[in-house]
Design an enzyme around this catalytic site. Structure first.
Site: not given
Ligand code: UN1
Length: 505
Positions: A261, A295
């Site tokens: 990821e 992310c």
């Molecule tokens: C991340 O930023 O690593 O969709 C995960 C989202 C959250 C998860 C983010 N449920 O923004």
């Protein structure tokens, strides 16, 4: 800006750890837990040695040999108990998330809620690890598949979702019959200690083996030991593309499995028919929320030229009202950047954007915080083209605005970046919305309509394409990555017909 006294933050961390049942006798180690709220030390933590990692993997592997034969619905009991403990300690864990990652309490609690949600999902899953039965071409034969536990899962997680990403992996891995060794970010060691303590308690409460989970703490070299150890069947790593480029080939070289990821460079298309009230709210949450450190944060806007001026003006006035500061203060919506290098990366990106002909409409400046905390106002930048800086992920609140006139051009711009995590379109035109979701639309793992790019629910599979790494975690059938599939053919007849009509007599 009014910041709390560092000692008060130390006290809050200590108390939250104690409430979570964490052992906190190990202060004095070389690992320093800091808070981005003031940039000061919370406490020190013992880092793991190479031998500690080896012992953790050995214990997890031994536990796996036992755990894999426990019926999956019984394995679910430990995850059910973990979900209960997380519910009880939601504010304690959220407090640590705010302290270590700088999130506002509502987002920190949202992160813990994701953990509770995935525990519920995984408990249900523990009775639904379905294999298929296929029609055999041979009379008196049954063709089917069975899913078996995989082994030790090495979880490497990042600072920005210090607890939820661990739980997505761990809750699912445990019901799948795997055991877990976790290497959290070295910027968030305390949240990790709290999670480990809660899971250890859950295991004790339901009589599950203690070795189903181990925590190892430290920098990249500790993660590397998980990457290179052949007993770690799956390495699930969240972080930068640079990290993924190092991890992927090393795990592949030993034929291990990898779930990556990595970075996102998420965009929203805003079409002429968009409901702008709704779009502005969705955009501001996705771009400025968590100080742009998800992310899934929104980093690019691709706006039809007929609505671009109005939209930019409305986002800029919404940004003007966003309160940036101590996340514990009422009304604050944007907390600090994680550290100085995040701030410097943001300034470098803004300089590059200006050099490429971009105009900073608002934001980007540092707003108080003393010497070692980094608070910034979210930046909105109009760009003449999708230059190299726009194609990079800068982990900070910068939203680049590009315009389009023709829908095909919007889709092309959207997909012309190396990353492929999340995307969205704001439109009330059904044809545009459907095209965005079609094979020749968004090339991302997540594609949304009339909501922002961030804040996904756990029920769907989470992850993305291209440099994002291709992995899927969390809901839907992401569990399959945590198990191995066996194809079984059973002959219940007294004859031995061969497949493909082969004769061998
Ligand atoms: C991340 O930023 O690593 O969709 C995960 C989202 C959250 C998860 C983010 N449920 O923004």
């Amino acid at each position: 800006m009014n910041l709390p006294a560092p000692e008060e933050l130390c006290r809050r961390a200590e108390e939250a750890l104690i409430r979570c049942g964490a052992e906190i006798t190990d202060a004095g180690g070389p690992l320093v837990a800091r808070t981005p709220i003031t940039g000061t030390e919370l406490r020190t933590v013992t880092a793991s040695s190479a031998d500690d990692v080896d012992r953790a993997i050995t214990a997890a592997h031994d536990a796996f040999l036992e755990w894999r034969s426990v019926p999956a619905p019984q394995r679910g009991a430990v995850v059910r108990r973990l979900g209960q403990l997380l519910t009880e300690h939601k504010t304690d864990l959220a407090e640590l998330v705010t302290l270590e990652a700088g999130k506002i309490p509502s987002e920190a609690q949202g992160e813990v809620q994701e953990m509770i949600d995935i525990c519920e999902f995984a408990v249900g899953l523990s009775r639904q690890l379905y294999g298929r039965t296929m029609a055999s071409e041979r009379p008196g034969h049954r063709l089917m598949e069975t899913w078996h536990p995989l082994g030790v899962v090495g979880v490497i997680s990042a600072f920005n979702f210090p607890v939820a990403v661990w739980s997505w992996n761990t809750a699912v891995a445990l019901v799948c019959g795997d055991t877990v060794v976790w290497k959290p970010s070295d910027r968030t060691p305390l949240t990790a200690i709290a999670c480990d303590a809660l899971l250890a308690r859950a295991a004790r409460d339901v009589g599950a083996p203690a070795g189903i989970h181990a925590l190892v703490q430290g920098a990249g070299d500790i993660g590397e030991r998980l990457v290179d150890d052949a007993r770690v069947a799956l390495v699930s790593a969240t972080g930068s593309v640079r990290m993924g480029r190092a991890v992927g080939p090393r795990v592949a070289a030993r034929f291990g499995r990898c779930l990556l990821e990595l970075g996102g460079n998420n965009a929203a298309v805003v079409a002429p028919s968009a409901d702008l009230d709704l779009a502005v709210r969705g955009i501001v949450f996705s771009a400025a929320g968590t100080a742009g450190q998800r992310c899934t944060s929104l980093r690019r806007l691709i706006v039809h030229s007929s609505v671009a001026d109005e939209l930019v003006q409305r986002i800029s006035s919404a940004y003007g009202q966003l309160k940036v500061g101590n996340p514990f203060d009422d009304g604050v919506l944007v907390g600090p950047l994680v550290n100085r290098s995040a701030f410097e990366a943001m300034q470098t990106a803004l300089d590059k954007a200006r050099a490429d002909g971009g105009t900073v409409v608002c934001g980007g400046e540092r707003s108080g915080g003393g010497d070692s905390a980094y608070y910034v106002s979210p930046a909105l930048v109009r760009m003449p083209a999708q230059t190299s800086v726009v194609q990079e992920e800068t982990f900070a609140p910068i939203l680049y605005v590009l315009t389009y006139d023709d829908y095909d051009q919007a889709i092309a711009l959207h997909n012309e970046v190396p990353q492929g995590l999340s995307s969205s379109i704001f439109t009330t035109d059904q044809r545009e919305a459907e095209r965005f979701l079609a094979a020749d639309g968004s090339d991302c793992g997540i594609a949304n309509v009339n909501i922002g790019t961030s804040g996904a629910e756990i029920g769907g599979a989470f992850g993305g394409e291209k440099e994002t790494g291709g992995g899927r975690e969390s809901g839907s059938d992401a569990w399959k990555a945590y198990m191995r599939r066996a194809t079984n053919t059973v002959n219940y007849s007294d004859r031995l017909p061969l497949a493909q009509g082969v004769e061998f007599t």
